[in-house]
Design a protein around this motif. Structure first.
Motif, PDB file in Angstrom:
ATOM      1  N   ILE A 162       0.834  -1.199   0.000  1.00  0.00           N
ATOM      2  CA  ILE A 162       0.000   0.000   0.000  1.00  0.00           C
ATOM      3  C   ILE A 162       0.872   1.254   0.000  1.00  0.00           C
ATOM      4  N   ALA A 163       1.985   1.210   0.708  1.00  0.00           N
ATOM      5  CA  ALA A 163       2.887   2.364   0.737  1.00  0.00           C
ATOM      6  C   ALA A 163       3.378   2.710  -0.664  1.00  0.00           C
ATOM      7  N   GLU A 164       3.722   1.694  -1.459  1.00  0.00           N
ATOM      8  CA  GLU A 164       4.177   1.927  -2.829  1.00  0.00           C
ATOM      9  C   GLU A 164       3.068   2.530  -3.679  1.00  0.00           C
ATOM     10  N   VAL A 165       1.863   1.985  -3.539  1.00  0.00           N
ATOM     11  CA  VAL A 165       0.729   2.459  -4.334  1.00  0.00           C
ATOM     12  C   VAL A 165       0.399   3.910  -4.000  1.00  0.00           C
ATOM     13  N   GLU A 166       0.364   4.232  -2.711  1.00  0.00           N
ATOM     14  CA  GLU A 166       0.053   5.602  -2.306  1.00  0.00           C
ATOM     15  C   GLU A 166       1.096   6.581  -2.850  1.00  0.00           C
ATOM     16  N   LYS A 167       2.348   6.170  -2.853  1.00  0.00           N
ATOM     17  CA  LYS A 167       3.413   7.048  -3.344  1.00  0.00           C
ATOM     18  C   LYS A 167       3.295   7.281  -4.845  1.00  0.00           C
ATOM     19  N   VAL A 168       3.024   6.211  -5.599  1.00  0.00           N
ATOM     20  CA  VAL A 168       2.943   6.316  -7.056  1.00  0.00           C
ATOM     21  C   VAL A 168       1.701   7.084  -7.503  1.00  0.00           C
ATOM     22  N   LEU A 169       0.560   6.808  -6.854  1.00  0.00           N
ATOM     23  CA  LEU A 169      -0.695   7.425  -7.275  1.00  0.00           C
ATOM     24  C   LEU A 169      -0.946   8.780  -6.621  1.00  0.00           C
ATOM     25  N   GLY A 170      -0.335   9.013  -5.469  1.00  0.00           N
ATOM     26  CA  GLY A 170      -0.596  10.256  -4.756  1.00  0.00           C
ATOM     27  C   GLY A 170      -1.968  10.284  -4.124  1.00  0.00           C
ATOM     28  N   VAL A 171      -2.398   9.135  -3.564  1.00  0.00           N
ATOM     29  CA  VAL A 171      -3.718   9.021  -2.947  1.00  0.00           C
ATOM     30  C   VAL A 171      -3.569   8.463  -1.537  1.00  0.00           C
ATOM     31  N   ARG A 172      -4.677   8.401  -0.811  1.00  0.00           N
ATOM     32  CA  ARG A 172      -4.704   7.787   0.513  1.00  0.00           C
ATOM     33  C   ARG A 172      -5.591   6.541   0.456  1.00  0.00           C
ATOM     34  N   ALA A 173      -4.992   5.374   0.640  1.00  0.00           N
ATOM     35  CA  ALA A 173      -5.742   4.120   0.582  1.00  0.00           C
ATOM     36  C   ALA A 173      -6.677   4.003   1.776  1.00  0.00           C
ATOM     37  N   ALA A 174      -7.890   3.503   1.528  1.00  0.00           N
ATOM     38  CA  ALA A 174      -8.883   3.345   2.590  1.00  0.00           C
ATOM     39  C   ALA A 174      -9.019   1.879   3.005  1.00  0.00           C
ATOM     40  N   TYR A 175      -9.291   1.008   2.031  1.00  0.00           N
ATOM     41  CA  TYR A 175      -9.436  -0.414   2.325  1.00  0.00           C
ATOM     42  C   TYR A 175      -9.359  -1.210   1.035  1.00  0.00           C
ATOM     43  N   VAL A 176      -9.291  -2.524   1.177  1.00  0.00           N
ATOM     44  CA  VAL A 176      -9.257  -3.434   0.038  1.00  0.00           C
ATOM     45  C   VAL A 176     -10.435  -4.393   0.145  1.00  0.00           C
ATOM     46  N   LEU A 177     -11.105  -4.639  -0.975  1.00  0.00           N
ATOM     47  CA  LEU A 177     -12.145  -5.660  -1.032  1.00  0.00           C
ATOM     48  C   LEU A 177     -11.499  -6.917  -1.602  1.00  0.00           C
ATOM     49  N   ARG A 178     -11.425  -7.960  -0.776  1.00  0.00           N
ATOM     50  CA  ARG A 178     -10.734  -9.194  -1.156  1.00  0.00           C
ATOM     51  C   ARG A 178     -11.656 -10.377  -0.922  1.00  0.00           C
ATOM     52  N   PHE A 179     -11.972 -11.117  -1.977  1.00  0.00           N
ATOM     53  CA  PHE A 179     -12.903 -12.242  -1.877  1.00  0.00           C
ATOM     54  C   PHE A 179     -14.223 -11.807  -1.252  1.00  0.00           C
ATOM     55  N   SER A 180     -14.697 -10.631  -1.679  1.00  0.00           N
ATOM     56  CA  SER A 180     -15.988 -10.074  -1.254  1.00  0.00           C
ATOM     57  C   SER A 180     -16.005  -9.642   0.206  1.00  0.00           C
ATOM     58  N   LYS A 181     -14.832  -9.536   0.837  1.00  0.00           N
ATOM     59  CA  LYS A 181     -14.753  -9.089   2.225  1.00  0.00           C
ATOM     60  C   LYS A 181     -13.864  -7.853   2.321  1.00  0.00           C
TER      61      LYS A 181
END
Length: 220
Positions: A162-181
Protein backbone atom coordinates in the motif's frame (compact mmCIF):
# COMPACT_ATOMS: atom_id res chain seq x y z
CA UNK A 1 -11.28 -2.91 -28.45
CA UNK A 2 -13.72 -5.80 -28.80
CA UNK A 3 -16.02 -7.12 -26.06
CA UNK A 4 -18.35 -10.10 -25.80
CA UNK A 5 -21.42 -10.23 -23.54
CA UNK A 6 -23.34 -13.41 -22.76
CA UNK A 7 -26.95 -12.73 -21.73
CA UNK A 8 -29.14 -10.12 -23.37
CA UNK A 9 -31.33 -9.35 -20.37
CA UNK A 10 -31.69 -6.08 -18.49
CA UNK A 11 -28.13 -6.10 -17.16
CA UNK A 12 -26.57 -7.27 -20.42
CA UNK A 13 -28.42 -4.62 -22.40
CA UNK A 14 -27.36 -1.85 -20.01
CA UNK A 15 -23.76 -3.05 -20.20
CA UNK A 16 -23.92 -3.15 -24.01
CA UNK A 17 -25.13 0.45 -24.15
CA UNK A 18 -22.28 1.58 -21.91
CA UNK A 19 -19.59 -0.29 -23.84
CA UNK A 20 -20.79 1.09 -27.18
CA UNK A 21 -20.88 4.56 -25.65
CA UNK A 22 -17.15 4.15 -24.96
CA UNK A 23 -16.60 3.51 -28.68
CA UNK A 24 -15.78 -0.20 -28.53
CA UNK A 25 -16.99 -3.05 -30.77
CA UNK A 26 -19.31 -5.60 -29.24
CA UNK A 27 -20.96 -8.99 -29.74
CA UNK A 28 -24.02 -10.16 -27.78
CA UNK A 29 -24.68 -13.85 -27.14
CA UNK A 30 -28.06 -15.25 -26.09
CA UNK A 31 -29.75 -18.61 -26.57
CA UNK A 32 -33.09 -16.89 -27.25
CA UNK A 33 -33.10 -14.69 -30.38
CA UNK A 34 -36.15 -12.81 -29.06
CA UNK A 35 -33.94 -11.39 -26.30
CA UNK A 36 -32.14 -9.20 -28.82
CA UNK A 37 -35.30 -7.08 -29.03
CA UNK A 38 -34.15 -5.44 -25.79
CA UNK A 39 -31.19 -3.88 -27.58
CA UNK A 40 -31.56 -0.28 -28.81
CA UNK A 41 -32.47 0.20 -32.46
CA UNK A 42 -29.10 1.78 -33.17
CA UNK A 43 -27.15 -1.18 -31.74
CA UNK A 44 -24.20 -1.65 -34.09
CA UNK A 45 -22.77 -4.84 -32.62
CA UNK A 46 -23.06 -8.49 -33.58
CA UNK A 47 -25.94 -10.69 -32.39
CA UNK A 48 -25.05 -14.35 -31.90
CA UNK A 49 -27.70 -16.95 -31.06
CA UNK A 50 -26.36 -19.87 -29.04
CA UNK A 51 -25.10 -21.03 -25.67
CA UNK A 52 -22.45 -18.69 -24.29
CA UNK A 53 -20.46 -21.57 -22.79
CA UNK A 54 -20.12 -23.23 -26.21
CA UNK A 55 -16.66 -22.66 -27.68
CA UNK A 56 -17.96 -22.41 -31.24
CA UNK A 57 -20.48 -19.78 -30.17
CA UNK A 58 -17.78 -17.77 -28.42
CA UNK A 59 -15.55 -17.94 -31.50
CA UNK A 60 -18.45 -16.78 -33.67
CA UNK A 61 -18.75 -13.77 -31.35
CA UNK A 62 -15.08 -12.93 -31.83
CA UNK A 63 -13.78 -14.15 -28.49
CA UNK A 64 -10.29 -14.74 -29.90
CA UNK A 65 -9.91 -10.99 -30.46
CA UNK A 66 -11.81 -9.88 -27.34
CA UNK A 67 -10.32 -7.69 -24.63
CA UNK A 68 -13.22 -8.39 -22.26
CA UNK A 69 -15.97 -10.95 -21.66
CA UNK A 70 -18.98 -10.59 -19.34
CA UNK A 71 -21.27 -13.52 -18.51
CA UNK A 72 -24.53 -12.02 -17.20
CA UNK A 73 -27.19 -14.64 -17.96
CA UNK A 74 -29.68 -15.74 -15.28
CA UNK A 75 -27.88 -19.06 -14.74
CA UNK A 76 -24.90 -19.07 -12.34
CA UNK A 77 -23.58 -22.36 -13.71
CA UNK A 78 -23.70 -21.17 -17.31
CA UNK A 79 -22.06 -17.87 -16.39
CA UNK A 80 -19.11 -19.38 -14.57
CA UNK A 81 -18.55 -22.06 -17.22
CA UNK A 82 -18.59 -19.47 -20.00
CA UNK A 83 -16.27 -17.18 -18.03
CA UNK A 84 -13.74 -19.96 -17.43
CA UNK A 85 -13.73 -20.91 -21.12
CA UNK A 86 -13.14 -17.28 -22.13
CA UNK A 87 -10.30 -16.91 -19.67
CA UNK A 88 -8.62 -20.32 -19.67
CA UNK A 89 -9.02 -21.35 -23.32
CA UNK A 90 -9.05 -18.03 -25.16
CA UNK A 91 -6.95 -15.98 -22.74
CA UNK A 92 -9.33 -13.02 -22.55
CA UNK A 93 -7.73 -10.35 -20.35
CA UNK A 94 -10.84 -9.02 -18.60
CA UNK A 95 -13.45 -11.63 -17.60
CA UNK A 96 -16.30 -11.18 -15.13
CA UNK A 97 -19.31 -13.31 -14.19
CA UNK A 98 -22.62 -12.43 -12.61
CA UNK A 99 -23.19 -14.83 -9.69
CA UNK A 100 -26.30 -14.64 -7.50
CA UNK A 101 -25.05 -17.00 -4.77
CA UNK A 102 -22.54 -15.07 -2.59
CA UNK A 103 -20.91 -18.25 -1.25
CA UNK A 104 -20.23 -19.53 -4.75
CA UNK A 105 -19.04 -16.09 -5.79
CA UNK A 106 -16.27 -16.24 -3.18
CA UNK A 107 -15.13 -19.62 -4.51
CA UNK A 108 -14.91 -18.36 -8.08
CA UNK A 109 -13.10 -15.20 -7.04
CA UNK A 110 -10.48 -17.44 -5.45
CA UNK A 111 -10.13 -19.05 -8.88
CA UNK A 112 -9.32 -15.61 -10.26
CA UNK A 113 -12.67 -14.72 -11.85
CA UNK A 114 -14.18 -11.45 -10.55
CA UNK A 115 -17.92 -11.65 -9.87
CA UNK A 116 -20.81 -9.30 -9.22
CA UNK A 117 -24.15 -10.04 -7.58
CA UNK A 118 -27.71 -9.16 -8.48
CA UNK A 119 -27.71 -5.63 -7.09
CA UNK A 120 -28.95 -2.28 -8.38
CA UNK A 121 -25.48 -1.24 -9.57
CA UNK A 122 -24.66 -4.52 -11.31
CA UNK A 123 -24.23 -2.95 -14.76
CA UNK A 124 -21.94 -0.22 -13.41
CA UNK A 125 -19.90 -2.76 -11.44
CA UNK A 126 -19.53 -4.98 -14.49
CA UNK A 127 -18.48 -2.05 -16.64
CA UNK A 128 -15.76 -1.09 -14.17
CA UNK A 129 -14.41 -4.65 -14.19
CA UNK A 130 -14.49 -5.28 -17.93
CA UNK A 131 -13.14 -1.97 -19.27
CA UNK A 132 -9.47 -0.94 -19.05
CA UNK A 133 -8.33 0.25 -15.64
CA UNK A 134 -9.68 3.64 -14.58
CA UNK A 135 -11.07 5.36 -11.52
CA UNK A 136 -14.66 4.71 -10.49
CA UNK A 137 -16.14 7.16 -8.00
CA UNK A 138 -18.20 5.34 -5.37
CA UNK A 139 -18.72 8.21 -2.91
CA UNK A 140 -18.45 12.00 -2.98
CA UNK A 141 -18.46 13.99 0.25
CA UNK A 142 -20.95 16.85 0.51
CA UNK A 143 -18.59 19.65 -0.59
CA UNK A 144 -17.72 17.70 -3.75
CA UNK A 145 -14.00 18.17 -3.16
CA UNK A 146 -13.13 14.71 -1.80
CA UNK A 147 -14.05 11.43 -3.49
CA UNK A 148 -13.72 7.74 -2.64
CA UNK A 149 -12.66 5.79 -5.73
CA UNK A 150 -12.27 2.15 -6.65
CA UNK A 151 -9.69 0.40 -8.84
CA UNK A 152 -9.41 -3.29 -9.71
CA UNK A 153 -5.83 -4.43 -9.18
CA UNK A 154 -3.85 -5.04 -12.37
CA UNK A 155 -1.38 -7.93 -12.63
CA UNK A 156 1.53 -5.50 -12.45
CA UNK A 157 0.30 -4.33 -9.02
CA UNK A 158 0.30 -7.79 -7.42
CA UNK A 159 2.91 -8.00 -4.67
CA UNK A 160 3.12 -4.23 -4.23
CA UNK A 161 2.54 -2.68 -0.83
CA UNK A 162 0.00 0.00 0.00
CA UNK A 163 2.89 2.36 0.74
CA UNK A 164 4.18 1.93 -2.83
CA UNK A 165 0.73 2.46 -4.33
CA UNK A 166 0.05 5.60 -2.31
CA UNK A 167 3.41 7.05 -3.34
CA UNK A 168 2.94 6.32 -7.06
CA UNK A 169 -0.70 7.43 -7.27
CA UNK A 170 -0.60 10.26 -4.76
CA UNK A 171 -3.72 9.02 -2.95
CA UNK A 172 -4.70 7.79 0.51
CA UNK A 173 -5.74 4.12 0.58
CA UNK A 174 -8.88 3.35 2.59
CA UNK A 175 -9.44 -0.41 2.32
CA UNK A 176 -9.26 -3.43 0.04
CA UNK A 177 -12.15 -5.66 -1.03
CA UNK A 178 -10.73 -9.19 -1.16
CA UNK A 179 -12.90 -12.24 -1.88
CA UNK A 180 -15.99 -10.07 -1.25
CA UNK A 181 -14.75 -9.09 2.23
CA UNK A 182 -13.52 -5.67 3.34
CA UNK A 183 -9.97 -5.60 4.72
CA UNK A 184 -8.51 -2.49 6.31
CA UNK A 185 -5.02 -1.69 5.06
CA UNK A 186 -1.73 -0.51 6.49
CA UNK A 187 1.43 0.64 4.73
CA UNK A 188 2.70 -2.95 4.74
CA UNK A 189 -0.44 -4.52 3.24
CA UNK A 190 0.51 -6.45 0.09
CA UNK A 191 -1.90 -6.40 -2.84
CA UNK A 192 -3.16 -9.68 -4.28
CA UNK A 193 -4.65 -10.62 -7.63
CA UNK A 194 -8.30 -9.51 -8.05
CA UNK A 195 -8.16 -7.15 -5.06
CA UNK A 196 -10.29 -4.04 -5.34
CA UNK A 197 -8.52 -0.99 -3.92
CA UNK A 198 -10.61 1.85 -2.49
CA UNK A 199 -8.82 5.15 -1.98
CA UNK A 200 -9.47 8.82 -1.27
CA UNK A 201 -8.36 11.65 -3.54
CA UNK A 202 -9.40 15.20 -4.33
CA UNK A 203 -11.89 15.49 -7.18
CA UNK A 204 -9.67 18.07 -8.87
CA UNK A 205 -6.80 15.57 -8.91
CA UNK A 206 -8.81 12.58 -10.14
CA UNK A 207 -7.90 12.99 -13.86
CA UNK A 208 -4.21 12.98 -12.96
CA UNK A 209 -4.72 9.90 -10.79
CA UNK A 210 -6.45 8.17 -13.72
CA UNK A 211 -3.42 8.89 -15.88
CA UNK A 212 -1.06 7.52 -13.24
CA UNK A 213 -3.26 4.44 -12.86
CA UNK A 214 -2.77 3.58 -16.52
CA UNK A 215 1.02 3.72 -16.19
CA UNK A 216 1.57 2.44 -12.66
CA UNK A 217 4.28 -0.21 -12.31
CA UNK A 218 4.14 -1.21 -15.99
CA UNK A 219 7.66 -0.07 -16.78
CA UNK A 220 9.34 -2.07 -14.01
Amino acid sequence: MHFVIMGCGRVGTALARAIEAHGHTLAMIDNNPDSFRRLPKDFAGQKVTGEGYDKNTQRQAGIEDAYGFAAVADDDNANILAARIAREIYGVKKVVARIADPKRAQVYERLGIPTVGTVDRTAQSLLARVLPLDTEVVFTEETGKLVLCRALIETSWVGRTIAEVEKVLGVRAAYVLRFSKVSLVSEDTVLQENDELYYFTREAERPAVSSRLARAFKED
